[in-house]
Design an enzyme around this catalytic site. Structure first.
Site, PDB file in Angstrom:
ATOM      1  N   GLU A  29       0.862  -1.165   0.000  1.00 12.51           N
ATOM      2  CA  GLU A  29       0.000   0.000   0.000  1.00 12.51           C
ATOM      3  C   GLU A  29       0.919   1.242   0.000  1.00 12.51           C
ATOM      4  O   GLU A  29       1.526   1.569   1.020  1.00 12.51           O
ATOM      5  CB  GLU A  29      -0.861  -0.064   1.259  1.00 12.51           C
ATOM      6  N   LEU A  52      -5.633  -1.730  -0.288  1.00 13.65           N
ATOM      7  CA  LEU A  52      -5.398  -1.834   1.156  1.00 13.65           C
ATOM      8  C   LEU A  52      -5.995  -3.154   1.636  1.00 13.65           C
ATOM      9  O   LEU A  52      -7.147  -3.210   2.082  1.00 13.65           O
ATOM     10  CB  LEU A  52      -6.068  -0.635   1.825  1.00 13.65           C
ATOM     11  N   GLU A  54      -4.125  -6.415   3.311  1.00 13.54           N
ATOM     12  CA  GLU A  54      -2.893  -7.114   3.690  1.00 13.54           C
ATOM     13  C   GLU A  54      -2.951  -8.610   3.437  1.00 13.54           C
ATOM     14  O   GLU A  54      -1.937  -9.227   3.100  1.00 13.54           O
ATOM     15  CB  GLU A  54      -2.579  -6.857   5.169  1.00 13.54           C
ATOM     16  N   PHE A  77       2.708  -1.424   9.055  1.00 13.60           N
ATOM     17  CA  PHE A  77       2.879  -1.464  10.508  1.00 13.60           C
ATOM     18  C   PHE A  77       2.678  -2.879  11.031  1.00 13.60           C
ATOM     19  O   PHE A  77       1.784  -3.593  10.572  1.00 13.60           O
ATOM     20  CB  PHE A  77       1.891  -0.507  11.180  1.00 13.60           C
ATOM     21  N   ALA A  78       3.476  -3.236  12.016  1.00 11.72           N
ATOM     22  CA  ALA A  78       3.432  -4.607  12.522  1.00 11.72           C
ATOM     23  C   ALA A  78       2.030  -5.069  12.915  1.00 11.72           C
ATOM     24  O   ALA A  78       1.659  -6.212  12.620  1.00 11.72           O
ATOM     25  CB  ALA A  78       4.414  -4.780  13.683  1.00 11.72           C
ATOM     26  N   HIS A 123      -0.597   0.751  16.085  1.00  7.75           N
ATOM     27  CA  HIS A 123       0.444   0.929  15.066  1.00  7.75           C
ATOM     28  C   HIS A 123       1.817   0.543  15.606  1.00  7.75           C
ATOM     29  O   HIS A 123       2.774   0.431  14.852  1.00  7.75           O
ATOM     30  CB  HIS A 123       0.492   2.374  14.550  1.00  7.75           C
TER      31      HIS A 123
HETATM   32  C1  LIG Z   1      -4.850  -2.734   8.260  1.00  7.23           C
HETATM   33  C2  LIG Z   1      -4.145  -1.450   8.146  1.00  7.23           C
HETATM   34  N1  LIG Z   1      -3.340  -1.232   7.096  1.00  7.23           N
HETATM   35  C3  LIG Z   1      -2.664  -0.063   6.987  1.00  7.23           C
HETATM   36  C4  LIG Z   1      -2.799   0.919   7.930  1.00  7.23           C
HETATM   37  C5  LIG Z   1      -2.106   2.267   7.773  1.00  7.23           C
HETATM   38  N2  LIG Z   1      -3.117   3.247   7.356  1.00  7.23           N
HETATM   39  C6  LIG Z   1      -3.755   4.029   8.232  1.00  7.23           C
HETATM   40  S1  LIG Z   1      -4.962   4.946   7.515  1.00  7.23           S
HETATM   41  C7  LIG Z   1      -4.622   4.304   5.994  1.00  7.23           C
HETATM   42  C8  LIG Z   1      -5.436   4.725   4.808  1.00  7.23           C
HETATM   43  C9  LIG Z   1      -6.869   4.311   4.967  1.00  7.23           C
HETATM   44  O1  LIG Z   1      -7.602   4.668   3.830  1.00  7.23           O
HETATM   45  P1  LIG Z   1      -9.156   4.805   3.934  1.00  7.23           P
HETATM   46  O2  LIG Z   1      -9.747   3.583   4.509  1.00  7.23           O
HETATM   47  O3  LIG Z   1      -9.660   5.241   2.615  1.00  7.23           O
HETATM   48  O4  LIG Z   1      -9.392   5.950   5.019  1.00  7.23           O
HETATM   49  P2  LIG Z   1      -8.895   7.457   4.930  1.00  7.23           P
HETATM   50  O5  LIG Z   1      -7.553   7.510   5.543  1.00  7.23           O
HETATM   51  O6  LIG Z   1      -8.903   7.844   3.514  1.00  7.23           O
HETATM   52  O7  LIG Z   1      -9.871   8.211   5.748  1.00  7.23           O
HETATM   53  C10 LIG Z   1      -3.573   3.398   6.072  1.00  7.23           C
HETATM   54  C11 LIG Z   1      -3.040   2.672   4.927  1.00  7.23           C
HETATM   55  C12 LIG Z   1      -3.626   0.642   9.024  1.00  7.23           C
HETATM   56  N3  LIG Z   1      -3.815   1.527  10.016  1.00  7.23           N
HETATM   57  N4  LIG Z   1      -4.296  -0.533   9.102  1.00  7.23           N
END
Ligand SMILES: Cc1ncc(C[n+]2csc(CCOP(=O)(O)OP(=O)(O)O)c2C)c(N)n1
Ligand SMILES: Cc1ncc(C[n+]2csc(CCOP(=O)(O)OP(=O)(O)O)c2C)c(N)n1
Ligand SMILES: [Mg+2]
Ligand SMILES: [Mg+2]
Lengths: 336, 320, 336, 320
Positions: A29, A52, A54, A77-78, A123
């Site tokens: 991602e 997105l 995993e 993130f882990a 995170h």
């Molecule tokens: C399972 C997971 N993967 C990656 C992340 C890192 N991360 C946090 S917000 C985000 C983007 C999320 O996109 P979206 O669902 O469209 O929400 P938005 O941030 O656009 O409000 C990512 C990749 C996470 N917190 N959890």
């Protein structure tokens, strides 16, 4: 040698290995967005932004690894690894064995973790021990920019599935890094950044500098501490640790992850099962608590082992006669 | 029916008989104390119809209910039985047992018994093909159940395959059961194809007990994938005629439903079809069935004579 | 007391607790089909067959637990927990803490694992240590029908999220079980099914009977072994184990799971960090290997600790002077 | 526009201003060294439009981008800032920081920053309501992003909610970005509603920057859920006007796209609407904006004066 951050060293490792071997591809991602130079050089087929998701990123990497590619996936993130556990634990870790050795899974999974950014427990969760406990995987977690580059290169060349943890707190720290694309750091070999006679401090990632600082302070007080940087949590360099214990007779394990069924537990077990006669004092674990990572800076700092705690733990062994008992461990640690 | 069509169906019928004999024997062995297996009795036409539409260069992933896929692809019953019995001559040296049998020499490259595991792995196999690994023009077929379609990984796999235009054939053997739960307790009736269509993937839903219907749907899907490189989806409506595994007595199954599907046993249907076309008389049928049983008896004998793996090999091949 | 299998004892526990507390509900793939008496008595709202989707079963249980219900979910086999890790580890284990204590998650997750059925590594994986390492969860794994009933009842009444592992190999073993619906077995208390003076054998689940058998054999050879059945892996009854070590000075940990960062590591660490002075011999781990569970009966048996290995390990401590070194551990165990 | 409509919009506009001021201040604090936050700048109308359609008895789940939801629900900016700064007076005593703020007193019962985590938890909250826990007739609303819709848990949550007829409102704030990846790199354009429809759930897709459109869609969805107890789905098409978090400079964002969406800033749109209706002159606007900023300044001062949590509390409340 060039001075660069861990983040840069990792990108350089990817760059060199993708040049060397066209079977290597990078998926994740934001993998392409965040490493635009790689995306430009190797194109969208080999540097892929993914949805997105995993579980399918990891599963796809496992399937591809069994079919001629050598994927590197960035799961960010882990704690996000919890979504990818089936692919990593049940497929990558087991299907080679269960198929009677019919396939290999040369793939690397990157994930960041660790304190320093106040991001909190979803995170920041040092759960590397879970993958050490699971069979069939290798687990790396370096502490320097140079090792980050050299180990990532080794991981990409390895035939086993490798979990590569990046300590968030070290991401922007600089170090001297080899420029030779042929240099790698072998998996399974610990480093000994400081030699000593009286006590062995074993650590990895962010707490290696903490141990080095503690060792410097201990020197002032006449105690000679050896510091071992594991780098590779699986395979573990048990020889290095046992040799050191044989010389010092004292072992302190320091890490940010919880000690409970963690690396500290494993090393304490190693000592008492295989170096019992050499041990001259109780082993001490100086680790993070059995608690999620709190976001507040004050609590984050309280959770991470500090040099003074390591110093106190060493002195608590009675090395200079000053302290006794379980000094150096705050109250909550007594339970772990 | 042309002579060549009859020959094809006859050959397929032989395979169905072999699979059935194999599965029945596995149930019998389990009754005698051998490990549990998940039999594909009732679903044989799905396996044979689809796999006959694939070529040797193609790759296959399957799951816990794999014996039909293995045999349809030419696996030796000897090595299947050896594997189930945990012997050294099994496809995986006894390590897998019945649940995760892979046979790379046959192109059955990965098998996961975690429901949905096969769906997680399949896009990667197809991605490697798309990126030039394996034989040119090859595709991947992944077999999974209606239960697997409830797992989130199904959605993720569909999205990735559609987005990255992977040469992947999704084959859902909708056998109406997910272990001890009827499918309609877990989803709406037409849900599976609706979900696939939500991803913009071309979908066919056919009678999985009619081998001609399965075969022709599979052929057209495979041709489409080879032509445009995009995924295709096949729902095969069939029925798990036995229990989920081993000696499961199906006490929880509606008797009318079971009776209905028993009357639609894929072997029965194909036998009728061949008989009507004049391609199979009672004598030939008896001979074919005898051959299948003989083959399976030999396989069992082979497997039972195969040595146990050496305990000293216990930790070999965990790591590469 | 009534004689019944572990399977029956578990169902009885569910029965009694669902009668006692109407907030308790049971969900899982086949939960209603496989426990028809419960389904009949409590109806489809409280005994729910679910779609085959572990992540949402677990997530739904976590959400419901925070909202007034007390769910018990049956995720069938331990390796299937990999699909439910986010809900269990990141939500149930962390959100109480991260929210500053705003909510509780009274929920129980059932999962079967362990050798004896030749199902292989994707249905048989003793990964309970992963949940011990993760914060915020309790982890139980009993060895008798009575404890299975009593602990499941305690787990249902507990305010914490509990992972309840059922050893496949014990499922159909019988034992005497209390009929009193008020009886529970407290979480966090080990049992001591055999007292002894010379060595402490700590175990749980299937290997408890193995240790008892070993203890009986050792008695023939003049060695008095104490056997501790942990039952609760988290919280661990460290007091019970430390008391025993204080008396015997010798510790052997026996379990089917891998020892690497496993419960055996944790207990060895406990001994060497907190009972160092009492230890009179190296600690020994007699555990499953760092390998997936092979399906073949021959390999399955080779992976599971056997009484003779425990006997050899004890004798290897020099208790009767007969053996030395690492006797009792087969070659592959040396690496763990 | 009736007077009461104007009053409603004016009140909503004040909330939008407060959210905006809050988010801008969080960005500024981060620039000065405070923890990173994910701002909802550009998405404020989604939060306010939906939450205004809910009642106090209803329950809400949100994610990492929660400040707008919190403020729309009446959260005190003081306690939000204290939480982000890790102080004792934060909604979670500083434990959460910005990413997982729950405020049960406001009915914001669970927040997960694992993308998709909110989707995994929401059906359980709604199930408890359906089974009689909480206030009668109450429903649950879950906010999530377009990225979350790519996670398999989305599919599982939709299926369970539809199957079990849970009183659950799915609110997808489709802000076109998933951290550093554009949505269209991850799915087809109309994918999100297509996926929801594949589950047979009634779906609306509206302009998320038009607060009236959001509000009326939400009201009708909520009414439908209260009437028949079944889930509803709302896609709000909006845009993340700032970077993913903190000081992200959006270098990877197409300038035209950004320009387009800036011209459709929900605050701008509502201000125009109110001006045209004669409900907001320049003077009033300045006064409202001043109020919002003053409130936020007070909140920051409060937060900065709030004590750090005691290190001795580090391991409290891990277990119940
Ligand atoms: C399972 C997971 N993967 C990656 C992340 C890192 N991360 C946090 S917000 C985000 C983007 C999320 O996109 P979206 O669902 O469209 O929400 P938005 O941030 O656009 O409000 C990512 C990749 C996470 N917190 N959890
Ligand atoms: C993730 C997971 N959950 C549960 C199981 C146990 N299990 C094995 S097969 C099966 C039923 C699968 O149903 P379906 O996907 O329809 O395939 P079928 O068995 O009908 O062929 C279950 C629940 C498993 N192996 N993996
Ligand atoms: Mg099925
Ligand atoms: Mg988004």
């Amino acid at each position: 040698m060039t001075r660069m951050t861990t983040e840069q060293a990792l990108t350089q490792a990817l760059h060199e290995e993708m040049r060397r071997d066209e079977r290597v591809l990078l998926m994740g991602e934001g993998a392409a967005t965040k490493r635009p130079a790689l995306a430009r050089e190797f194109g969208p087929a080999r540097v892929r932004n993914t949805p997105l998701a995993e579980a399918i990123i990891a599963g796809t990497a496992v399937g591809a690894a069994a079919s001629g590619l050598r994927p590197v996936i960035d799961l960010l993130f882990a704690p996000c690894l919890t979504y990818a556990m089936d692919a990593l634990v049940n497929s990558a870790g087991k299907l080679r064995y269960l198929s009677g050795g019919l396939c290999e899974f040369p793939l690397v999974t990157l994930a960041m973790t660790g304190s320093g950014w106040c991001v909190g427990g979803q995170h920041n969760h040092n759960l590397e021990a879970m993958f050490v406990h699971a069979p069939g995987l290798h687990v790396l977690m370096p502490s320097t920019a140079a090792d980050s580059k050299g180990l990532l290169k080794a991981a990409i060349r390895d035939e086993n599935p490798v979990l590569f943890f990046i300590d968030l707190g070290l991401l922007h720290q600089e170090g001297e890094v080899s420029d030779d694309p042929g240099d790698i750091v072998p998996i399974g070999k610990a480093a000994v950044p400081r030699h000593g006679r009286d006590v062995t401090l074993v650590s990895y990632a962010k707490t290696v500098p903490v141990c080095l600082q503690a060792a410097a302070e201990l020197e002032q007080r006449g105690v000679s501490a050896e510091v071992i940087d594991l780098r590779s949590l699986k395979p573990l360099d048990t020889t290095c640790v046992l040799d050191s214990i044989a010389r010092t007779g004292r072992l302190i394990i320091v890490h940010e992850a919880s000690g409970l069924c963690g690396i500290a537990a494993e090393l304490a077990a190693l000592a008492v099962t295989r170096a019992f006669d050499a041990l001259r004092a109780p082993v001490v674990r100086v680790t993070g608590p059995d608690a999620p990572a709190a976001s507040s800076w004050a609590l984050e700092q309280a959770a991470v082992p500090q040099a003074q705690q390591v110093v106190d733990a060493v002195l608590g062994l009675g090395l200079t006669g000053g302290h006794g008992g379980a000094a150096g461990e705050p109250a909550w640690r007594a339970r772990a | 029916m042309t002579e060549s069509q009859t020959q094809t169906l006859l050959r397929q019928f032989e395979t169905l008989l072999l699979i059935r004999a194999c599965e029945e024997q596995l149930v019998e062995l389990n009754r005698q104390g051998a490990p549990d297996t998940c039999s594909s009795i009732g679903q044989e036409a799905c396996a044979v119809g689809v796999i006959d539409a694939l070529e040797a260069r193609d790759r296959i992933l399957t799951n816990h209910r794999s014996a039909a896929h293995l045999i349809a692809r030419g696996a030796e019953p000897e090595r299947i039985f050896a594997e189930v019995l945990g012997r050294i001559d099994g496809y995986c040296g006894g390590r897998s047992g019945t649940l995760h049998i892979a046979a790379r020499e046959l192109g059955i490259v990965l098998t996961s018994t975690i429901v949905g595991g096969e769906l997680s792995l399949a896009p990667g196999v197809a991605l490697a093909q798309k990126m030039g690994h394996g034989d040119p023009g090859a595709i991947t077929a992944v077999f999974f159940g209606d239960g697997a379609a409830c797992e989130g990984i199904f959605h993720e796999a569909l999205n990735l395959a559609a987005l990255w235009q992977l040469p992947l054939l999704f084959v859902c053997e909708n056998n109406q059961w997910q272990a001890y739960v009827h499918r309609l307790e877990t989803m709406a009736d037409a849900a599976i194809t609706a979900w696939a269509e939500g991803h913009g993937i071309a979908t066919q839903s056919v009678d999985g007990n009619d081998i001609e219907a399965v075969h022709s749907a599979a052929k057209s899907a495979v041709a489409a994938i080879r032509a445009d490189g995009r995924p295709q989806f096949l729902e095969l409506r069939t029925y798990r005629l036995r229990g989920h595994s081993g000696q499961d007595d199906q006490a929880y199954v509606n008797a009318d439903e079971l009776r209905y599907w028993r009357s639609r046993d894929p072997l029965l249907l194909l036998r009728q079809r061949l008989s009507e076309a004049g391609g199979l008389d009672a004598h030939t049928f008896a001979a074919l069935q005898h051959d299948a049983h003989t083959r399976i008896e030999q396989a069992v004998a082979f497997a039972q004579a195969s040595p146990w793996p050496d305990a000293a090999s216990l930790t070999e091949q965990v790591y590469a």
